[in-house]
Design a protein around this motif. Structure first.
Motif, PDB file in Angstrom:
ATOM      1  N   LEU A 129     -59.619 -11.210  18.254  1.00  0.00           N
ATOM      2  CA  LEU A 129     -58.196 -11.420  18.008  1.00  0.00           C
ATOM      3  C   LEU A 129     -57.872 -11.370  16.525  1.00  0.00           C
ATOM      4  O   LEU A 129     -56.758 -11.050  16.125  1.00  0.00           O
ATOM      5  CB  LEU A 129     -57.760 -12.771  18.581  1.00  0.00           C
ATOM      6  N   THR A 170     -62.163 -15.054  18.510  1.00  0.00           N
ATOM      7  CA  THR A 170     -62.135 -14.467  19.846  1.00  0.00           C
ATOM      8  C   THR A 170     -61.457 -15.485  20.748  1.00  0.00           C
ATOM      9  O   THR A 170     -61.211 -16.613  20.331  1.00  0.00           O
ATOM     10  CB  THR A 170     -63.560 -14.149  20.352  1.00  0.00           C
ATOM     11  N   PRO A 171     -61.175 -15.137  21.991  1.00  0.00           N
ATOM     12  CA  PRO A 171     -60.509 -16.106  22.864  1.00  0.00           C
ATOM     13  C   PRO A 171     -61.290 -17.400  23.098  1.00  0.00           C
ATOM     14  O   PRO A 171     -60.697 -18.428  23.396  1.00  0.00           O
ATOM     15  CB  PRO A 171     -60.335 -15.332  24.174  1.00  0.00           C
ATOM     16  N   ALA A 192     -53.477 -15.718  15.331  1.00  0.00           N
ATOM     17  CA  ALA A 192     -54.662 -15.461  16.153  1.00  0.00           C
ATOM     18  C   ALA A 192     -55.059 -16.706  16.944  1.00  0.00           C
ATOM     19  O   ALA A 192     -55.433 -16.609  18.121  1.00  0.00           O
ATOM     20  CB  ALA A 192     -55.820 -15.002  15.279  1.00  0.00           C
ATOM     21  N   THR A 205     -52.702 -17.054  19.828  1.00  0.00           N
ATOM     22  CA  THR A 205     -53.044 -16.083  20.868  1.00  0.00           C
ATOM     23  C   THR A 205     -54.254 -16.560  21.665  1.00  0.00           C
ATOM     24  O   THR A 205     -54.279 -16.451  22.890  1.00  0.00           O
ATOM     25  CB  THR A 205     -53.334 -14.705  20.240  1.00  0.00           C
ATOM     26  N   ALA A 206     -55.252 -17.113  20.982  1.00  0.00           N
ATOM     27  CA  ALA A 206     -56.440 -17.629  21.671  1.00  0.00           C
ATOM     28  C   ALA A 206     -56.068 -18.810  22.563  1.00  0.00           C
ATOM     29  O   ALA A 206     -56.618 -18.960  23.664  1.00  0.00           O
ATOM     30  CB  ALA A 206     -57.498 -18.044  20.651  1.00  0.00           C
ATOM     31  N   ILE A 246     -56.262 -14.881  27.349  1.00  0.00           N
ATOM     32  CA  ILE A 246     -56.269 -13.421  27.508  1.00  0.00           C
ATOM     33  C   ILE A 246     -55.414 -13.050  28.719  1.00  0.00           C
ATOM     34  O   ILE A 246     -55.468 -13.700  29.757  1.00  0.00           O
ATOM     35  CB  ILE A 246     -57.699 -12.903  27.729  1.00  0.00           C
TER      36      ILE A 246
END
Length: 173
Positions: free
Chosen positions: A16, A89-90, A159, A162-163, A167
């Motif tokens: 991300l 990352t997620p 980011a 978003t995580a 997803i």
């Protein structure tokens, strides 16, 4: 259901956010050589002028000045080898810091629990950025300027958000 449209739990997670932070150096290697040649020539000419006046020890001190300037720039260039790699990352936020001596330190956080803490001055801007998670607090981006810290913080916060949202699985893609 076709064979191409299935969930693979072993697939790598999408990044991300990814940033490699390095200290800024305004003088490159060519500029350093030009500067050292200039300083050496000026010091030599001034030293010879003092030598002609009979003050011969001054020539040695001018040579010593050139060596000290060279040594200071070498230390400065060596410190430019430090890096900070931040990947979101997620399911993970990874911080990998390499010192100018090559010493590696890594931290791993769950992005759901991470908060980005900012300290600063209204006139100067952001002075410090910290990642805080479950009692751990680490400083990041310490060699960035206030404006760079601000834009970096905005991108990292986006980011992290978003995580935290998760997803979105799209089987068509």
């Amino acid at each position: 259901m076709t064979a191409g449209n299935h969930f693979d739990p072993n697939a790598t997670e999408p990044e991300l956010f990814s940033a490699l932070l390095t200290p800024h150096r305004s003088l490159n290697r060519t500029g350093f050589v030009v500067l050292m040649v200039f300083v050496s020539v000026v010091s030599f000419v001034a030293g010879v002028a003092f030598l002609m006046m009979g003050a011969w020890p001054v020539l040695g001190f001018f040579g010593l000045d050139v060596l000290v300037i060279y040594w200071a720039f070498r230390i400065n260039f060596r410190s430019a080898d430090a890096t900070e790699d931040i990947v979101v990352t997620p399911s993970e936020l990874r911080v990998r810091r390499v010192s100018h001596r090559g010493r590696l330190i890594e931290w791993s956080f769950n992005p759901l629990w991470v908060q980005l803490e900012q300290t600063g001055d209204p006139e100067f801007g952001i002075e410090h950025l910290y990642l805080v998670s479950r009692g751990r607090r680490i400083s990041i981006g310490h060699f960035l300027g206030p404006d760079e810290k601000s834009s970096f913080a905005k991108a990292l916060l986006a980011a992290l958000q978003t995580a935290k949202r998760g997803i979105t699985y799209n089987p068509i893609v």
